[in-house]
Design an enzyme around this catalytic site. Structure first.
Site, PDB file in Angstrom:
ATOM      1  N   ASN A   6       0.877  -1.179   0.000  1.00  0.00           N
ATOM      2  CA  ASN A   6       0.000   0.000   0.000  1.00  0.00           C
ATOM      3  C   ASN A   6       0.910   1.224   0.000  1.00  0.00           C
ATOM      4  O   ASN A   6       1.480   1.574   1.031  1.00  0.00           O
ATOM      5  CB  ASN A   6      -0.889  -0.034   1.255  1.00  0.00           C
ATOM      6  CG  ASN A   6      -1.717   1.224   1.405  1.00  0.00           C
ATOM      7  OD1 ASN A   6      -1.809   2.041   0.475  1.00  0.00           O
ATOM      8  ND2 ASN A   6      -2.327   1.397   2.570  1.00  0.00           N
ATOM      9  N   TRP A   7       1.014   1.860  -1.156  1.00  0.00           N
ATOM     10  CA  TRP A   7       1.928   3.007  -1.274  1.00  0.00           C
ATOM     11  C   TRP A   7       1.350   4.273  -0.652  1.00  0.00           C
ATOM     12  O   TRP A   7       2.030   5.294  -0.577  1.00  0.00           O
ATOM     13  CB  TRP A   7       2.277   3.260  -2.748  1.00  0.00           C
ATOM     14  CG  TRP A   7       3.084   2.162  -3.387  1.00  0.00           C
ATOM     15  CD1 TRP A   7       3.534   1.013  -2.804  1.00  0.00           C
ATOM     16  CD2 TRP A   7       3.554   2.123  -4.741  1.00  0.00           C
ATOM     17  NE1 TRP A   7       4.250   0.261  -3.714  1.00  0.00           N
ATOM     18  CE2 TRP A   7       4.271   0.916  -4.912  1.00  0.00           C
ATOM     19  CE3 TRP A   7       3.428   2.974  -5.835  1.00  0.00           C
ATOM     20  CZ2 TRP A   7       4.862   0.554  -6.115  1.00  0.00           C
ATOM     21  CZ3 TRP A   7       4.014   2.618  -7.056  1.00  0.00           C
ATOM     22  CH2 TRP A   7       4.726   1.420  -7.186  1.00  0.00           C
ATOM     23  N   LYS A   8       0.091   4.222  -0.256  1.00  0.00           N
ATOM     24  CA  LYS A   8      -0.592   5.399   0.320  1.00  0.00           C
ATOM     25  C   LYS A   8      -0.412   6.617  -0.604  1.00  0.00           C
ATOM     26  O   LYS A   8      -0.354   6.461  -1.814  1.00  0.00           O
ATOM     27  CB  LYS A   8      -0.091   5.666   1.746  1.00  0.00           C
ATOM     28  CG  LYS A   8      -0.127   4.410   2.612  1.00  0.00           C
ATOM     29  CD  LYS A   8      -0.008   4.707   4.075  1.00  0.00           C
ATOM     30  CE  LYS A   8       0.103   3.404   4.839  1.00  0.00           C
ATOM     31  NZ  LYS A   8      -0.082   3.562   6.261  1.00  0.00           N
ATOM     32  N   HIS A  92      -9.646   0.722   4.728  1.00  0.00           N
ATOM     33  CA  HIS A  92      -8.375   0.970   5.429  1.00  0.00           C
ATOM     34  C   HIS A  92      -8.640   1.926   6.594  1.00  0.00           C
ATOM     35  O   HIS A  92      -9.458   2.843   6.488  1.00  0.00           O
ATOM     36  CB  HIS A  92      -7.353   1.568   4.452  1.00  0.00           C
ATOM     37  CG  HIS A  92      -5.974   1.608   5.030  1.00  0.00           C
ATOM     38  ND1 HIS A  92      -5.585   2.563   5.939  1.00  0.00           N
ATOM     39  CD2 HIS A  92      -4.906   0.796   4.860  1.00  0.00           C
ATOM     40  CE1 HIS A  92      -4.324   2.335   6.298  1.00  0.00           C
ATOM     41  NE2 HIS A  92      -3.891   1.258   5.647  1.00  0.00           N
ATOM     42  N   GLU A  94      -7.119   4.383   7.682  1.00  0.00           N
ATOM     43  CA  GLU A  94      -6.951   5.819   7.378  1.00  0.00           C
ATOM     44  C   GLU A  94      -8.180   6.358   6.637  1.00  0.00           C
ATOM     45  O   GLU A  94      -8.552   7.523   6.805  1.00  0.00           O
ATOM     46  CB  GLU A  94      -5.651   6.029   6.579  1.00  0.00           C
ATOM     47  CG  GLU A  94      -4.429   5.833   7.482  1.00  0.00           C
ATOM     48  CD  GLU A  94      -3.179   5.358   6.777  1.00  0.00           C
ATOM     49  OE1 GLU A  94      -3.105   5.439   5.538  1.00  0.00           O
ATOM     50  OE2 GLU A  94      -2.269   4.883   7.487  1.00  0.00           O
ATOM     51  N   GLU A 164      -5.484  -5.304  10.425  1.00  0.00           N
ATOM     52  CA  GLU A 164      -4.531  -4.222  10.632  1.00  0.00           C
ATOM     53  C   GLU A 164      -4.861  -3.498  11.940  1.00  0.00           C
ATOM     54  O   GLU A 164      -5.700  -2.579  11.940  1.00  0.00           O
ATOM     55  CB  GLU A 164      -4.603  -3.227   9.475  1.00  0.00           C
ATOM     56  CG  GLU A 164      -4.254  -3.827   8.133  1.00  0.00           C
ATOM     57  CD  GLU A 164      -3.671  -2.774   7.201  1.00  0.00           C
ATOM     58  OE1 GLU A 164      -2.557  -2.978   6.726  1.00  0.00           O
ATOM     59  OE2 GLU A 164      -4.321  -1.746   6.980  1.00  0.00           O
ATOM     60  N   GLY A 170       1.971   2.190  10.688  1.00  0.00           N
ATOM     61  CA  GLY A 170       2.874   3.331  10.528  1.00  0.00           C
ATOM     62  C   GLY A 170       3.521   3.788  11.821  1.00  0.00           C
ATOM     63  O   GLY A 170       4.091   4.876  11.890  1.00  0.00           O
ATOM     64  N   SER A 210       3.192  -2.181  10.301  1.00  0.00           N
ATOM     65  CA  SER A 210       4.645  -2.134  10.516  1.00  0.00           C
ATOM     66  C   SER A 210       5.332  -3.474  10.241  1.00  0.00           C
ATOM     67  O   SER A 210       6.313  -3.826  10.893  1.00  0.00           O
ATOM     68  CB  SER A 210       4.965  -1.637  11.927  1.00  0.00           C
ATOM     69  OG  SER A 210       4.445  -0.326  12.115  1.00  0.00           O
ATOM     70  N   GLY A 231       2.767  -1.173   4.298  1.00  0.00           N
ATOM     71  CA  GLY A 231       2.785   0.254   4.002  1.00  0.00           C
ATOM     72  C   GLY A 231       4.205   0.730   3.775  1.00  0.00           C
ATOM     73  O   GLY A 231       4.769   0.605   2.686  1.00  0.00           O
ATOM     74  N   GLY A 232       4.820   1.273   4.828  1.00  0.00           N
ATOM     75  CA  GLY A 232       6.142   1.891   4.709  1.00  0.00           C
ATOM     76  C   GLY A 232       7.173   1.039   3.979  1.00  0.00           C
ATOM     77  O   GLY A 232       7.877   1.537   3.087  1.00  0.00           O
TER      78      GLY A 232
HETATM   79  C1  PEP Z   1      -0.939  -0.020   5.879  1.00  0.00           C
HETATM   80  O1  PEP Z   1      -1.062   1.173   5.640  1.00  0.00           O
HETATM   81  O2  PEP Z   1      -1.764  -0.803   5.436  1.00  0.00           O
HETATM   82  C2  PEP Z   1       0.200  -0.453   6.692  1.00  0.00           C
HETATM   83  C3  PEP Z   1       0.216  -1.667   7.135  1.00  0.00           C
HETATM   84  O3  PEP Z   1       1.187   0.488   6.916  1.00  0.00           O
HETATM   85  P1  PEP Z   1       2.607   0.235   7.653  1.00  0.00           P
HETATM   86  O4  PEP Z   1       3.169  -1.052   7.096  1.00  0.00           O
HETATM   87  O5  PEP Z   1       3.432   1.411   7.293  1.00  0.00           O
HETATM   88  O6  PEP Z   1       2.317   0.117   9.104  1.00  0.00           O
END
Ligand code: PEP
Length: 251
Positions: A6-8, A92, A94, A164, A170, A210, A231-232
């Site tokens: 997920n590049w957000k 998600h 967010e 999640e 994040g 994470s 994500g990251g």
């Molecule tokens: C996400 O946004 O779905 C996610 C898991 O982010 P991160 O890996 O950065 O926690």
């Protein structure tokens, strides 16, 4: 097994193409693991160009529930299909936190995604307060049951669930492998109850929050952890590829 990035709200037209090409090179030909990346809407086309002819699939991060119409700023399922999307992330945290997404709207979007042959990656997860109050399993169960109300699937390939925990997204904090497995087992029971053994036991349940090359193996080795929503770490091709390799070791 599915590992999805997920590049957000990161990348532009050029850097999305570069990142997608770097992911293609770093991941190679994944064995028994499906790999996908989910860039921002405006970079879907550029990313699709870089992925074309490779095994890596494209996904979007969100969509609207209507076919078309006066919904300024929104994007429909058919638009996502037309630019080559296979997956769409729905619900998600967010989107829930900042844009008013609810379980009821996720439910309508799952139906809409299915009617356009998109595979929804449905996100559920509790906040820190909910976990500390001992309500995590209840919260996730309500989210999942409401999101999947009256949803029918004819194959386990048509649905992905991502657990999640909001406190892990994040933040650098990760659920322990045991915490993840416990919640994935709750989700598994609900999927089996709704879809029966054959489909319910085969739907991929991803962990997200994470996940990185250092913790991926210990999470992925748990029975009901069938991949990751990243994500990251998905913004760095080599880190993302290391997570894909960790998933391959389990598969
Ligand atoms: C996400 O946004 O779905 C996610 C898991 O982010 P991160 O890996 O950065 O926690």
């Amino acid at each position: 097994m599915l590992v999805a990035g997920n590049w957000k709200m990161n990348s532009d037209h050029t850097s999305a193409r570069q990142l997608a090409s770097a992911v293609v090179a770093a991941v190679g030909e994944p064995r028994q693991v499906t790999v996908a990346v989910c860039p921002p809407f405006v970079n879907l086309d550029a990313t699709f160009g870089a992925l074309h002819g490779t095994p890596i699939r494209l996904g979007a991060q969100h969509m609207h529930e209507a076919d078309a119409g006066a919904f300024t700023g929104e994007v429909s399922a058919s638009m996502l299909r037309a630019v080559g999307c296979h997956y769409v992330i729905l619900g998600h945290s967010e989107r829930r936190q900042f844009f008013g997404e609810t379980d009821a709207s996720v439910n309508r979007k799952i139906v809409q995604a299915h009617s356009h042959s998109l595979v929804p990656i449905v996100c559920v997860g509790e906040t820190l307060d909910e976990r500390e109050a001992g309500r995590a399993a209840d919260v996730v169960s309500v989210q999942l049951n409401t999101s999947l109300k009256d949803v029918e699937v004819t194959s386990s390939e048509r649905l992905v669930v991502a657990y999640e925990p909001v406190w892990a997204i994040g933040t650098g904090k990760t659920a322990s492998p045991e915490e993840a497995q416990n919640m994935h087992a709750v989700i598994r029971r609900l999927l089996v109850a709704q879809f029966g053994d054959e489909i319910g036991f085969s739907i991929d349940i991803l962990y997200g929050g994470s996940m990185n090359p250092g913790n991926a193996s210990s999470l992925l080795e748990k029975q009901d952890v069938n991949g990751g929503l990243i994500g990251g770490a998905s913004l760095k091709a080599e880190e993302f590829a290391q997570i894909v390799r960790a998933a391959q070791e389990k598969a």
